[in-house]
Design a protein around this motif. Structure first.
Motif, PDB file in Angstrom:
ATOM      1  N   ASP A   1       3.466  94.626  62.875  1.00 21.15           N
ATOM      2  CA  ASP A   1       3.975  95.978  62.650  1.00 21.15           C
ATOM      3  C   ASP A   1       3.324  96.989  63.588  1.00 21.15           C
ATOM      4  OD1 ASP A   1       5.764  95.248  60.701  1.00 21.15           O
ATOM      5  OD2 ASP A   1       4.555  95.955  59.007  1.00 21.15           O
TER       6      ASP A   1
ATOM      7  N   MET B   1       4.922  96.980  66.954  1.00 22.60           N
ATOM      8  CA  MET B   1       6.182  97.727  66.999  1.00 22.60           C
ATOM      9  C   MET B   1       5.907  99.220  67.243  1.00 22.60           C
ATOM     10  SD  MET B   1       8.428  95.336  66.602  1.00 22.60           S
ATOM     11  CE  MET B   1       7.265  94.127  67.281  1.00 22.60           C
TER      12      MET B   1
ATOM     13  N   TYR C   1       4.834  99.815  70.873  1.00 25.25           N
ATOM     14  CA  TYR C   1       5.952  99.771  71.812  1.00 25.25           C
ATOM     15  C   TYR C   1       6.702 101.106  71.815  1.00 25.25           C
ATOM     16  CZ  TYR C   1       5.314  94.661  71.815  1.00 25.25           C
ATOM     17  OH  TYR C   1       4.810  93.394  71.934  1.00 25.25           O
TER      18      TYR C   1
ATOM     19  N   ALA D   1       5.876 101.731  59.633  1.00 24.40           N
ATOM     20  CA  ALA D   1       6.017 100.295  59.910  1.00 24.40           C
ATOM     21  C   ALA D   1       5.121  99.577  58.917  1.00 24.40           C
ATOM     22  CB  ALA D   1       5.608  99.973  61.341  1.00 24.40           C
TER      23      ALA D   1
ATOM     24  N   TYR E   1      14.104  94.716  62.636  1.00 24.93           N
ATOM     25  CA  TYR E   1      13.163  94.209  63.643  1.00 24.93           C
ATOM     26  C   TYR E   1      12.488  92.905  63.217  1.00 24.93           C
ATOM     27  CZ  TYR E   1       9.127  95.996  60.954  1.00 24.93           C
ATOM     28  OH  TYR E   1       8.177  96.229  59.985  1.00 24.93           O
ATOM     29  N   TYR E   2      12.668  92.523  61.939  1.00 23.76           N
ATOM     30  CA  TYR E   2      12.138  91.240  61.484  1.00 23.76           C
ATOM     31  C   TYR E   2      12.908  90.823  60.241  1.00 23.76           C
ATOM     32  CZ  TYR E   2       9.058  87.442  60.166  1.00 23.76           C
ATOM     33  OH  TYR E   2       8.583  86.203  59.860  1.00 23.76           O
TER      34      TYR E   2
ATOM     35  N   LEU F   1      12.133  99.921  60.543  1.00 23.48           N
ATOM     36  CA  LEU F   1      11.164 101.002  60.707  1.00 23.48           C
ATOM     37  C   LEU F   1      11.734 102.238  60.027  1.00 23.48           C
ATOM     38  CD1 LEU F   1      10.342 100.358  64.469  1.00 23.48           C
ATOM     39  CD2 LEU F   1       8.989  99.647  62.476  1.00 23.48           C
TER      40      LEU F   1
ATOM     41  N   LEU G   1      13.682  98.863  70.531  1.00 21.26           N
ATOM     42  CA  LEU G   1      13.777  97.528  69.935  1.00 21.26           C
ATOM     43  C   LEU G   1      14.675  96.618  70.759  1.00 21.26           C
ATOM     44  CD1 LEU G   1      14.038  98.383  66.118  1.00 21.26           C
ATOM     45  CD2 LEU G   1      12.040  97.534  67.371  1.00 21.26           C
TER      46      LEU G   1
ATOM     47  N   LYS H   1      13.251  93.080  72.419  1.00 19.97           N
ATOM     48  CA  LYS H   1      13.894  91.830  72.015  1.00 19.97           C
ATOM     49  C   LYS H   1      14.423  91.066  73.224  1.00 19.97           C
ATOM     50  CE  LYS H   1      15.387  93.399  67.396  1.00 19.97           C
ATOM     51  NZ  LYS H   1      16.552  93.769  66.548  1.00 19.97           N
TER      52      LYS H   1
ATOM     53  N   TRP I   1       9.012  90.940  72.046  1.00 17.05           N
ATOM     54  CA  TRP I   1       9.155  90.654  70.617  1.00 17.05           C
ATOM     55  C   TRP I   1       8.700  89.223  70.327  1.00 17.05           C
ATOM     56  CZ3 TRP I   1      11.376  87.185  67.346  1.00 17.05           C
ATOM     57  CH2 TRP I   1      11.524  87.558  66.000  1.00 17.05           C
TER      58      TRP I   1
ATOM     59  N   SER J   1       4.920  88.829  70.570  1.00 11.00           N
ATOM     60  CA  SER J   1       4.244  89.407  69.410  1.00 11.00           C
ATOM     61  C   SER J   1       4.371  88.487  68.201  1.00 11.00           C
ATOM     62  CB  SER J   1       4.834  90.790  69.101  1.00 11.00           C
ATOM     63  OG  SER J   1       4.155  91.397  68.024  1.00 11.00           O
TER      64      SER J   1
END
Length: 318
Positions: free
Chosen positions: A109, A112, A115, A147, A166-167, A267, A284, A288, A293, A296
């Motif tokens: 998190d 993210m 970034y 996050a 994002y996940y 988020l 994002l 990706k 991504w 990480s």
């Protein structure tokens, strides 16, 4: 007579001590009990219809550079301030937790957030929050973004905005390693299971296993403490969180195979700042596609959850 004088002296001394004690010291409060669910589970309230919950606001054109942010945008406001203020966890290993050596808060998190901050060209200010604080700190503008393994759903869309997913997580359960249960349904009625306060995990647990006793803690670490102290037989929550719990406790294991929810993480951002949501979605998309991504994911989760899957695809339409 002598005995009477001695008894009177003792009584006077005791009165003096009691009087001094009452004016100098406060009684030590008893520890508060973990919050326990009502004996009869409440029926889950129907969620408002928000269409597809994971649908977010599409980016508008190429991602602008930090030196060319749209005038009057919330991104420009953050840039002028010089820092992105983010609400995060500090006790969810691999998601957001404090490194005991460096003191820095780190995890998936946190990556993210970093970034997004890099795309804005600003520093990061992390504010540690609990699960129940995730929505309030966004709605009262205490932070710019949250996050903290937050599931996207329609009820929350009525209060805040979400980035694209994002996940993609799912709810599982952690139990003692010596336990042979293959499902929470194997446990006796009334067995105590902990979930974080204000999480979707609590509602899912009550709906799926109503005969179990659900208790809550404000943080993921709080549930782990209740489990390790024997006040909770197990923990139910997102697989990412439980993987971190199991890494900290060699006497715990995550029940394999039993996943009883889909938890798309987003988020959290204020509904007042849809331009910022679009900007974050652009970030994002970049991470990706350029491998950040995946890098990480492999850094924080591969050891417990296996190699990185394909990143969740963005859905737009708001």
């Amino acid at each position: 007579m002598k005995k009477q004088l001695i008894a009177a002296g003792i009584a006077a001394a005791l009165l003096t001590v009691a009087a001094c004690g009452s004016s100098t010291y406060a009684a030590t409060p008893f520890p508060t009990k973990p919050t326990e669910a009502p004996a009869t589970p409440a029926k889950p309230k129907p969620q408002p219809n928000c269409g597809n919950p994971v649908a977010s606001f599409a980016p508008e054109g190429p991602l602008p550079s930090p030196d060319n942010l749209p005038a009057g945008s919330f991104m420009e406001t953050i840039k002028k301030r010089g820092r992105l203020i983010a609400g995060v966890s500090a006790d969810s290993l691999n998601l957001g937790s404090r490194n005991p050596i460096t003191g820095a808060i780190e995890g998936f998190d946190i990556d993210m957030i970093n970034y997004v901050a890099a795309a804005l060209g600003v520093d990061v200010e992390l504010r540690v929050i609990s699960s129940p604080q995730r929505l309030p700190v966004i709605m009262n503008n205490s932070v710019d973004i949250v996050a903290r393994n937050m599931t996207i759903n329609c009820d929350r869309w009525s209060q805040i905005a979400f980035s694209a997913e994002y996940y993609h997580s799912g709810q599982k359960s952690l139990v003692p390693r010596t336990s042979e249960v293959k499902s929470l349904g194997d446990l006796p009625k009334g067995t105590t299971i902990c979930t974080p306060t204000g999480s979707t995990s609590y509602a899912n647990l009550r709906a799926r296993f109503p005969d179990l006793t659900a208790i809550t803690a404000d943080t993921d670490g709080g549930c782990l403490a209740l489990f390790q102290s024997g006040k909770a037989f197990g923990i139910s929550g997102d697989d990412t969180v439980l993987a971190g719990d199991a890494a900290q406790d060699p006497y715990a294991r995550v029940i394999p195979g039993e996943q009883f929810s889909q938890e798309p993480y987003g988020l959290g951002i204020s509904l007042q700042h849809k331009d910022f949501v679009r900007f974050v979605n652009g970030v994002l998309e970049q991470i990706k596609s350029d491998g950040r991504w995946k890098a990480s994911y492999n850094k924080w989760f591969a050891a417990a959850l296996g190699p990185a899957p394909a990143p969740p695809k963005a859905v737009y339409g708001r």
